[in-house]
Design a protein around this motif. Structure first.
Motif, PDB file in Angstrom:
ATOM      1  N   MET A  66      55.555   0.879  21.854  1.00 42.15           N
ATOM      2  CA  MET A  66      54.490   0.649  22.820  1.00 42.15           C
ATOM      3  C   MET A  66      54.438   1.841  23.770  1.00 42.15           C
ATOM      4  SD  MET A  66      54.273  -2.300  25.840  1.00 42.15           S
ATOM      5  CE  MET A  66      54.919  -3.549  24.778  1.00 42.15           C
ATOM      6  N   ASP A  67      53.272   2.423  23.872  1.00 43.37           N
ATOM      7  CA  ASP A  67      53.032   3.508  24.825  1.00 43.37           C
ATOM      8  C   ASP A  67      52.545   2.850  26.117  1.00 43.37           C
ATOM      9  OD1 ASP A  67      51.999   5.556  26.391  1.00 43.37           O
ATOM     10  OD2 ASP A  67      51.123   6.618  24.681  1.00 43.37           O
ATOM     11  N   LEU A  68      53.457   2.632  27.046  1.00 36.31           N
ATOM     12  CA  LEU A  68      53.152   1.867  28.252  1.00 36.31           C
ATOM     13  C   LEU A  68      52.105   2.551  29.126  1.00 36.31           C
ATOM     14  CD1 LEU A  68      53.699  -0.682  29.865  1.00 36.31           C
ATOM     15  CD2 LEU A  68      55.631   0.501  30.939  1.00 36.31           C
ATOM     16  N   ALA A  69      52.195   3.854  29.282  1.00 34.03           N
ATOM     17  CA  ALA A  69      51.217   4.565  30.121  1.00 34.03           C
ATOM     18  C   ALA A  69      49.807   4.395  29.545  1.00 34.03           C
ATOM     19  CB  ALA A  69      51.584   6.040  30.228  1.00 34.03           C
ATOM     20  N   ARG A  70      49.694   4.524  28.259  1.00 31.57           N
ATOM     21  CA  ARG A  70      48.383   4.356  27.611  1.00 31.57           C
ATOM     22  C   ARG A  70      47.889   2.920  27.756  1.00 31.57           C
ATOM     23  NH1 ARG A  70      46.669   5.695  21.379  1.00 31.57           N
ATOM     24  NH2 ARG A  70      44.559   4.889  21.601  1.00 31.57           N
ATOM     25  N   LEU A  71      48.768   1.965  27.523  1.00 27.61           N
ATOM     26  CA  LEU A  71      48.385   0.564  27.647  1.00 27.61           C
ATOM     27  C   LEU A  71      47.900   0.262  29.061  1.00 27.61           C
ATOM     28  CD1 LEU A  71      48.114  -2.326  26.663  1.00 27.61           C
ATOM     29  CD2 LEU A  71      50.577  -2.623  27.087  1.00 27.61           C
ATOM     30  N   ARG A  72      48.594   0.777  30.045  1.00 26.20           N
ATOM     31  CA  ARG A  72      48.174   0.550  31.429  1.00 26.20           C
ATOM     32  C   ARG A  72      46.775   1.109  31.687  1.00 26.20           C
ATOM     33  NH1 ARG A  72      54.057   1.834  34.187  1.00 26.20           N
ATOM     34  NH2 ARG A  72      54.738  -0.354  34.279  1.00 26.20           N
ATOM     35  N   ARG A  73      46.507   2.299  31.174  1.00 26.30           N
ATOM     36  CA  ARG A  73      45.160   2.873  31.326  1.00 26.30           C
ATOM     37  C   ARG A  73      44.118   1.987  30.643  1.00 26.30           C
ATOM     38  NH1 ARG A  73      47.966   7.542  30.074  1.00 26.30           N
ATOM     39  NH2 ARG A  73      47.131   7.544  27.958  1.00 26.30           N
ATOM     40  N   GLU A  74      44.464   1.493  29.468  1.00 26.58           N
ATOM     41  CA  GLU A  74      43.521   0.653  28.729  1.00 26.58           C
ATOM     42  C   GLU A  74      43.286  -0.683  29.435  1.00 26.58           C
ATOM     43  OE1 GLU A  74      45.056   0.574  24.721  1.00 26.58           O
ATOM     44  OE2 GLU A  74      44.117   2.502  24.266  1.00 26.58           O
ATOM     45  N   ILE A  75      44.304  -1.222  30.074  1.00 26.70           N
ATOM     46  CA  ILE A  75      44.124  -2.452  30.857  1.00 26.70           C
ATOM     47  C   ILE A  75      43.212  -2.174  32.046  1.00 26.70           C
ATOM     48  CG2 ILE A  75      45.285  -4.126  32.363  1.00 26.70           C
ATOM     49  CD1 ILE A  75      47.716  -3.922  30.398  1.00 26.70           C
ATOM     50  N   LEU A  76      43.481  -1.092  32.760  1.00 26.33           N
ATOM     51  CA  LEU A  76      42.661  -0.739  33.927  1.00 26.33           C
ATOM     52  C   LEU A  76      41.216  -0.433  33.531  1.00 26.33           C
ATOM     53  CD1 LEU A  76      45.217   1.410  35.915  1.00 26.33           C
ATOM     54  CD2 LEU A  76      44.318  -0.834  36.560  1.00 26.33           C
ATOM     55  N   ASP A  77      41.033   0.167  32.359  1.00 24.53           N
ATOM     56  CA  ASP A  77      39.685   0.490  31.859  1.00 24.53           C
ATOM     57  C   ASP A  77      39.029  -0.699  31.161  1.00 24.53           C
ATOM     58  OD1 ASP A  77      39.999   3.063  32.810  1.00 24.53           O
ATOM     59  OD2 ASP A  77      40.520   3.912  30.849  1.00 24.53           O
ATOM     60  N   ARG A  78      39.740  -1.824  31.124  1.00 24.89           N
ATOM     61  CA  ARG A  78      39.254  -3.066  30.509  1.00 24.89           C
ATOM     62  C   ARG A  78      39.012  -2.955  29.000  1.00 24.89           C
ATOM     63  NH1 ARG A  78      37.798  -6.693  34.823  1.00 24.89           N
ATOM     64  NH2 ARG A  78      37.699  -5.543  36.759  1.00 24.89           N
ATOM     65  N   ARG A  79      39.739  -2.040  28.369  1.00 24.71           N
ATOM     66  CA  ARG A  79      39.680  -1.967  26.901  1.00 24.71           C
ATOM     67  C   ARG A  79      40.694  -2.919  26.289  1.00 24.71           C
ATOM     68  NH1 ARG A  79      39.720   4.438  26.761  1.00 24.71           N
ATOM     69  NH2 ARG A  79      41.644   3.854  27.749  1.00 24.71           N
ATOM     70  N   VAL A  80      41.726  -3.248  27.064  1.00 25.76           N
ATOM     71  CA  VAL A  80      42.722  -4.245  26.667  1.00 25.76           C
ATOM     72  C   VAL A  80      42.769  -5.287  27.773  1.00 25.76           C
ATOM     73  CG1 VAL A  80      45.174  -4.683  26.228  1.00 25.76           C
ATOM     74  CG2 VAL A  80      44.087  -2.650  25.267  1.00 25.76           C
ATOM     75  N   ARG A  81      42.734  -6.527  27.367  1.00 24.42           N
ATOM     76  CA  ARG A  81      42.767  -7.643  28.325  1.00 24.42           C
ATOM     77  C   ARG A  81      44.211  -8.089  28.523  1.00 24.42           C
ATOM     78  NH1 ARG A  81      39.923 -13.244  26.938  1.00 24.42           N
ATOM     79  NH2 ARG A  81      40.839 -14.419  28.624  1.00 24.42           N
ATOM     80  N   LEU A  82      44.626  -8.251  29.760  1.00 28.36           N
ATOM     81  CA  LEU A  82      45.969  -8.728  30.067  1.00 28.36           C
ATOM     82  C   LEU A  82      45.930 -10.238  30.235  1.00 28.36           C
ATOM     83  CD1 LEU A  82      48.930  -8.080  30.709  1.00 28.36           C
ATOM     84  CD2 LEU A  82      48.251  -7.898  33.116  1.00 28.36           C
ATOM     85  N   LEU A  83      46.693 -10.933  29.409  1.00 27.64           N
ATOM     86  CA  LEU A  83      46.778 -12.385  29.463  1.00 27.64           C
ATOM     87  C   LEU A  83      48.168 -12.786  29.929  1.00 27.64           C
ATOM     88  CD1 LEU A  83      45.053 -13.236  26.068  1.00 27.64           C
ATOM     89  CD2 LEU A  83      44.039 -13.232  28.343  1.00 27.64           C
ATOM     90  N   ILE A  84      48.230 -13.807  30.757  1.00 27.82           N
ATOM     91  CA  ILE A  84      49.510 -14.324  31.237  1.00 27.82           C
ATOM     92  C   ILE A  84      49.700 -15.693  30.622  1.00 27.82           C
ATOM     93  CG2 ILE A  84      50.863 -14.973  33.263  1.00 27.82           C
ATOM     94  CD1 ILE A  84      49.255 -12.883  34.844  1.00 27.82           C
ATOM     95  N   SER A  85      50.762 -15.840  29.851  1.00 30.13           N
ATOM     96  CA  SER A  85      51.004 -17.093  29.132  1.00 30.13           C
ATOM     97  C   SER A  85      51.223 -18.250  30.105  1.00 30.13           C
ATOM     98  CB  SER A  85      52.233 -16.954  28.220  1.00 30.13           C
ATOM     99  OG  SER A  85      53.422 -16.947  28.992  1.00 30.13           O
ATOM    100  N   GLY A  86      51.030 -19.453  29.592  1.00 30.69           N
ATOM    101  CA  GLY A  86      51.291 -20.640  30.391  1.00 30.69           C
ATOM    102  C   GLY A  86      52.726 -20.682  30.871  1.00 30.69           C
ATOM    103  N   HIS A  87      53.648 -20.307  29.998  1.00 33.41           N
ATOM    104  CA  HIS A  87      55.066 -20.282  30.371  1.00 33.41           C
ATOM    105  C   HIS A  87      55.291 -19.315  31.535  1.00 33.41           C
ATOM    106  CE1 HIS A  87      59.418 -20.254  30.014  1.00 33.41           C
ATOM    107  NE2 HIS A  87      59.357 -18.937  30.030  1.00 33.41           N
ATOM    108  N   ALA A  88      54.705 -18.113  31.444  1.00 31.66           N
ATOM    109  CA  ALA A  88      54.871 -17.119  32.513  1.00 31.66           C
ATOM    110  C   ALA A  88      54.280 -17.634  33.818  1.00 31.66           C
ATOM    111  CB  ALA A  88      54.220 -15.800  32.113  1.00 31.66           C
ATOM    112  N   ARG A  89      53.146 -18.294  33.745  1.00 27.83           N
ATOM    113  CA  ARG A  89      52.511 -18.842  34.944  1.00 27.83           C
ATOM    114  C   ARG A  89      53.409 -19.878  35.617  1.00 27.83           C
ATOM    115  NH1 ARG A  89      46.851 -18.113  35.294  1.00 27.83           N
ATOM    116  NH2 ARG A  89      46.094 -16.848  33.558  1.00 27.83           N
ATOM    117  N   ILE A  90      53.990 -20.757  34.815  1.00 31.18           N
ATOM    118  CA  ILE A  90      54.869 -21.803  35.346  1.00 31.18           C
ATOM    119  C   ILE A  90      56.109 -21.193  35.981  1.00 31.18           C
ATOM    120  CG2 ILE A  90      56.399 -23.710  34.687  1.00 31.18           C
ATOM    121  CD1 ILE A  90      54.195 -24.429  32.574  1.00 31.18           C
ATOM    122  N   GLU A  91      56.764 -20.285  35.274  1.00 33.59           N
ATOM    123  CA  GLU A  91      58.000 -19.674  35.791  1.00 33.59           C
ATOM    124  C   GLU A  91      57.728 -18.865  37.054  1.00 33.59           C
ATOM    125  OE1 GLU A  91      61.115 -20.409  34.680  1.00 33.59           O
ATOM    126  OE2 GLU A  91      59.983 -21.837  33.468  1.00 33.59           O
ATOM    127  N   ALA A  92      56.638 -18.114  37.068  1.00 31.15           N
ATOM    128  CA  ALA A  92      56.295 -17.337  38.258  1.00 31.15           C
ATOM    129  C   ALA A  92      56.033 -18.272  39.436  1.00 31.15           C
ATOM    130  CB  ALA A  92      55.080 -16.462  37.981  1.00 31.15           C
TER     131      ALA A  92
END
Length: 103
Positions: free
Chosen positions: A1-27
């Protein structure tokens, strides 16, 4: 995983960031707003890399409370979605004070 690229793609809305139900509960149980989980994904440092599972464990600190936040991010290259599998405040009994090193 190229994290820097992924972050740019998330910010540019080319990749959607989803937070799982489990992550939501734990957070929520640990008092971490989802905005801080997202912030950790976009700005945190890599603590552990799990290339066999296309995952990274990231560390960030909440802006308002300075709580440490661990978020496990999963992404398969070329996909249109990345997932936060879990997010939590790391346990001081399991981590050294830098929250980057397991005891």
């Amino acid at each position: 995983m190229d994290l820097a690229r992924l972050r740019r793609e998330i910010l540019d809305r080319r990749v959607r960031l989803l937070i799982s139900g489990h992550a939501r509960i734990e957070a929520h149980k640990d008092g971490l707003p989802l905005s801080e989980v997202e912030r950790t994904v976009l700005n945190g440092v890599v603590v552990e890399d799990y290339p066999e599972r296309d995952r990274k464990l990231l560390l960030g600190f909440a802006a308002r409370t300075a709580l440490p936040c661990h978020a496990v991010l999963e992404y398969l290259a070329g996909e249109s979605e990345a997932y936060v599998v879990t997010a939590y405040v790391p346990d001081g009994a399991a981590w050294y004070p830098d929250y980057k090193t397991r005891k």
